[in-house]
Design a protein around this motif. Sequence first.
Motif, PDB file in Angstrom:
ATOM      1  N   GLU A  24       0.827  -1.202   0.000  1.00 40.59           N
ATOM      2  CA  GLU A  24       0.000   0.000   0.000  1.00 40.59           C
ATOM      3  C   GLU A  24       0.864   1.257   0.000  1.00 40.59           C
ATOM      4  O   GLU A  24       0.630   2.205  -0.749  1.00 40.59           O
ATOM      5  N   ARG A  25       1.866   1.194   0.890  1.00 41.43           N
ATOM      6  CA  ARG A  25       2.753   2.364   0.969  1.00 41.43           C
ATOM      7  C   ARG A  25       3.400   2.642  -0.388  1.00 41.43           C
ATOM      8  O   ARG A  25       3.470   3.770  -0.849  1.00 41.43           O
ATOM      9  N   SER A  26       3.852   1.510  -1.013  1.00 42.64           N
ATOM     10  CA  SER A  26       4.522   1.701  -2.315  1.00 42.64           C
ATOM     11  C   SER A  26       3.535   2.235  -3.356  1.00 42.64           C
ATOM     12  O   SER A  26       3.869   3.121  -4.142  1.00 42.64           O
ATOM     13  N   VAL A  27       2.252   1.697  -3.327  1.00 42.14           N
ATOM     14  CA  VAL A  27       1.229   2.192  -4.262  1.00 42.14           C
ATOM     15  C   VAL A  27       0.981   3.677  -4.006  1.00 42.14           C
ATOM     16  O   VAL A  27       0.897   4.483  -4.935  1.00 42.14           O
ATOM     17  N   PHE A  28       0.935   4.000  -2.697  1.00 38.75           N
ATOM     18  CA  PHE A  28       0.695   5.397  -2.339  1.00 38.75           C
ATOM     19  C   PHE A  28       1.811   6.295  -2.909  1.00 38.75           C
ATOM     20  O   PHE A  28       1.567   7.337  -3.509  1.00 38.75           O
ATOM     21  N   ARG A  29       3.031   5.817  -2.706  1.00 41.26           N
ATOM     22  CA  ARG A  29       4.180   6.581  -3.207  1.00 41.26           C
ATOM     23  C   ARG A  29       4.083   6.771  -4.729  1.00 41.26           C
ATOM     24  O   ARG A  29       4.302   7.843  -5.277  1.00 41.26           O
ATOM     25  N   MET A  30       3.728   5.605  -5.381  1.00 42.21           N
ATOM     26  CA  MET A  30       3.654   5.650  -6.855  1.00 42.21           C
ATOM     27  C   MET A  30       2.554   6.608  -7.318  1.00 42.21           C
ATOM     28  O   MET A  30       2.712   7.330  -8.300  1.00 42.21           O
ATOM     29  N   LYS A  31       1.442   6.562  -6.538  1.00 39.74           N
ATOM     30  CA  LYS A  31       0.347   7.457  -6.931  1.00 39.74           C
ATOM     31  C   LYS A  31       0.764   8.920  -6.792  1.00 39.74           C
ATOM     32  O   LYS A  31       0.435   9.770  -7.628  1.00 39.74           O
ATOM     33  N   ALA A  32       1.521   9.168  -5.719  1.00 42.45           N
ATOM     34  CA  ALA A  32       2.018  10.540  -5.519  1.00 42.45           C
ATOM     35  C   ALA A  32       2.917  10.934  -6.694  1.00 42.45           C
ATOM     36  O   ALA A  32       2.815  12.032  -7.249  1.00 42.45           O
ATOM     37  N   GLU A  33       3.758   9.943  -7.037  1.00 41.89           N
ATOM     38  CA  GLU A  33       4.675  10.217  -8.155  1.00 41.89           C
ATOM     39  C   GLU A  33       3.874  10.450  -9.449  1.00 41.89           C
ATOM     40  O   GLU A  33       4.160  11.365 -10.229  1.00 41.89           O
ATOM     41  N   GLU A  34       2.818   9.580  -9.607  1.00 35.85           N
ATOM     42  CA  GLU A  34       1.970   9.696 -10.804  1.00 35.85           C
ATOM     43  C   GLU A  34       1.350  11.101 -10.880  1.00 35.85           C
ATOM     44  O   GLU A  34       1.402  11.759 -11.921  1.00 35.85           O
ATOM     45  N   SER A  35       0.809  11.528  -9.727  1.00 34.75           N
ATOM     46  CA  SER A  35       0.141  12.838  -9.787  1.00 34.75           C
ATOM     47  C   SER A  35       1.167  13.951 -10.005  1.00 34.75           C
ATOM     48  O   SER A  35       0.874  14.943 -10.674  1.00 34.75           O
ATOM     49  N   SER A  36       2.383  13.733  -9.448  1.00 39.94           N
ATOM     50  CA  SER A  36       3.375  14.788  -9.694  1.00 39.94           C
ATOM     51  C   SER A  36       3.773  14.801 -11.175  1.00 39.94           C
ATOM     52  O   SER A  36       3.981  15.869 -11.771  1.00 39.94           O
TER      53      SER A  36
END
Length: 744
Positions: free
Chosen positions: A434-446
């Motif tokens: 989840e944490r990694s997905v969260f990180r990736m999503k943050a990266e995606e939105s950035s």
Amino acid sequence: MMLKRLELQGFKSFAKKSVLEFGSPITSIVGPNGSGKSNVAEAFRFALGEQSIKSMRGRKGEDLIWNGTTEMPKSSRASVKITFDNRKKFLNLDFEEVTVERAVYRDGVNEYFLNGTQVRLRDIVEMLAPTHIGPSGHHIISQGEADKILNAKMPERKAMIEDALGLRIYHYKKQESEKKLLKTEENIKQVGSLRRELSPHIKFLKRQFEKLQKNKELRLELRKIFGGYLTLERAYLDREKERLVGEKNVPQASLVRLEKELQVKTKMLKTGAPDEKKTRLFDLEKSLGELRVEKDSLTRNLGRFEGQIASLKRVIELNKNTSIEKLNISREEVEKLEKELKDFSAKIENSTDISFLKSIFKKFLQGISSLLRSEKVVEKDNNYEVELARLEGEKSTLELKIVGTRKREEDIQNSFKILQDEIEKEKDVSRDLERSVFRMKAEESSLRAAIYHLEESEKRLSFEEQNFQNDLKEAKVVSGEAVLDFLKKEAKVAPNADRIALKREIEKIKIRLEEAGGIGPDVEKEFNDITARDIFLEKELADLQTSSDSLKKLIKDLEVELNESFKSGVLKINDRFNTLFALMFDGGSASLTVVKERMRKKKNDEDEAGEILDENNPDFIGDEEEREGLDIKVSMPRKKVRGLEMLSGGERSLISIALIFAVSQVNPPPFLILDETDAALDEANSKRYGDMLESLAKSSQLILITHNRETMSRAGVLYGVTMGKDGYSKILSVAFEEALAVAK
Ligand code: ATP
């Protein structure tokens, strides 16, 4: 001899064609009164272009046409032809013989012919002018006109003498020059006012033209700046486009990669869900609860059995020691009672309602009574021991059951623990995911934000591109297609030049152009045209001024020349006049003197020109002016004469003749017609007159209408004019003797 022939047809009394040949220096025309001699003199005037019908004794043109008699019908036209011998080319025509003809019709229309060709009157007048044989010249002295020169006022006399001296040409020239001068001055005024009228328009157009020039410069500057600006802008846009494409590639690629990864991880997160284990855990929890309830019930039963066993043991013991009957109430029931009592107590604590208290008390009594009724008196039973054994047995069974239950509880608890651990472990794994997905999503939105930012930049750039295209269009409109040349040429514009500053400069120039206002391109043409016109007018003005100056000089020269010629002419005339006078009067002297008279100008300029009246006359109140005139001074032999008016008719006639002859000798006319000039002469004077005629005939051809025998005797050719009963004049060549008869 210049005069060759006169031909009359339908003129006055000459109904039929009549011809007079002038083959001699002196021609006399004789005939009775009223036969038509004077009509011959008038025929000369007529043919030479005389316009005054009055001077030909008529009121209108028709009066000059044969009017008819009972025998001879009236003519429709009168014509007179004069034929000149032009072998010496005294007329400026390339003919040896020149015929001048004039005809008049009953409707008053005149026709002029030169050698048979119809011409204008002007042509005739101009042709004859140099020979001084005009229609009203001094060379035709009509009947009774001889002392006209004596009767004339001094300025008129001067004019007559000028005429006779052939100086009229100077007057013509002067008048012509004055007319031209007047016209020139008018033209100068007109051109001047035209220039003055043009001047404000020129000034206006000049300002417009200057503005136009300024606009042109501005436009050129604008074109240059536009060129520079467009070049820079183009380069900037291309550079930006390239940069954005490059910059967008990286986050886009990253996003694609990230999204794939995210898909995988999200799937993983979903499939690894511990639901089944949780169900199992729940089931275990449920079983454990049920087991505990069972265990509690077993334990409670065990307690009851143990209580029963203890109380049975006590009963057994008591039975052994005493016989007192005791209440056998279980603890459980007493506790129940205690609880109820506590509840009652709580209920009544705050109550003041007595009926409620009564009901509570009643319930309490019922409770006690029921308790007492439920209690059985334990019979003294010998079977107490049997019952105890059964109870002990039941108790052991229960205890075994409880042990079994405990064992099962332990097993379930173990399983629960294991399962719980497993679940916790799994939870840790998914939390990482989840944490990694969260990180990736943050990266995606950035990444998306970066791409969005770049896309915004692209939009801005396309907006700027649109602006550039608009600017380009505008540049073409404002500066023409030529701006594209600048675009190419100005490509090397310093790259650090500030395109925004250039754009601002463009806007500034556009505003200045707008403020300058729309000046049509036709202004330049109009300005050039009007300037050219003004230059033309200026030149014309200068030309007119030059011609005005030269006309003024010409007039002055003419005046001087006229004056000099006149004075020298008068001197010559005086010489002849004096001689002829002395000859006529057998002594004495005569002279013409130039005098100056102060006269008033006529009130009405349109009245007969040159007429001068006494200044006291109320009709003449104009400005005074000084005019030259000619006075005749005579000194009669043996007489003291103060004025001409004191002389006799004959004397006046002699002075006139002397003056006419003097003038004719100084400036001899080609021919001289004298109509009964000799009428008043006595025999002695007729002889002197005859002598003078002969001397005059040396320079001028003479046509003499006369009744005078002496005069007739001097003629080489004699014509008789007769008028018969048929009423028309006939010409016949006569011998001297016949002439004498005809004349009478
Ligand atoms: P005098 O010797 O008296 O001076 P004259 O010979 O000079 O006379 P004119 O005066 O030349 O004579 O001619 C006048 C005559 O011409 C008159 O008889 C008059 O009737 C005639 N006459 C004038 N005009 C016309 C005309 N239009 N038609 C017919 N006859 C005319």
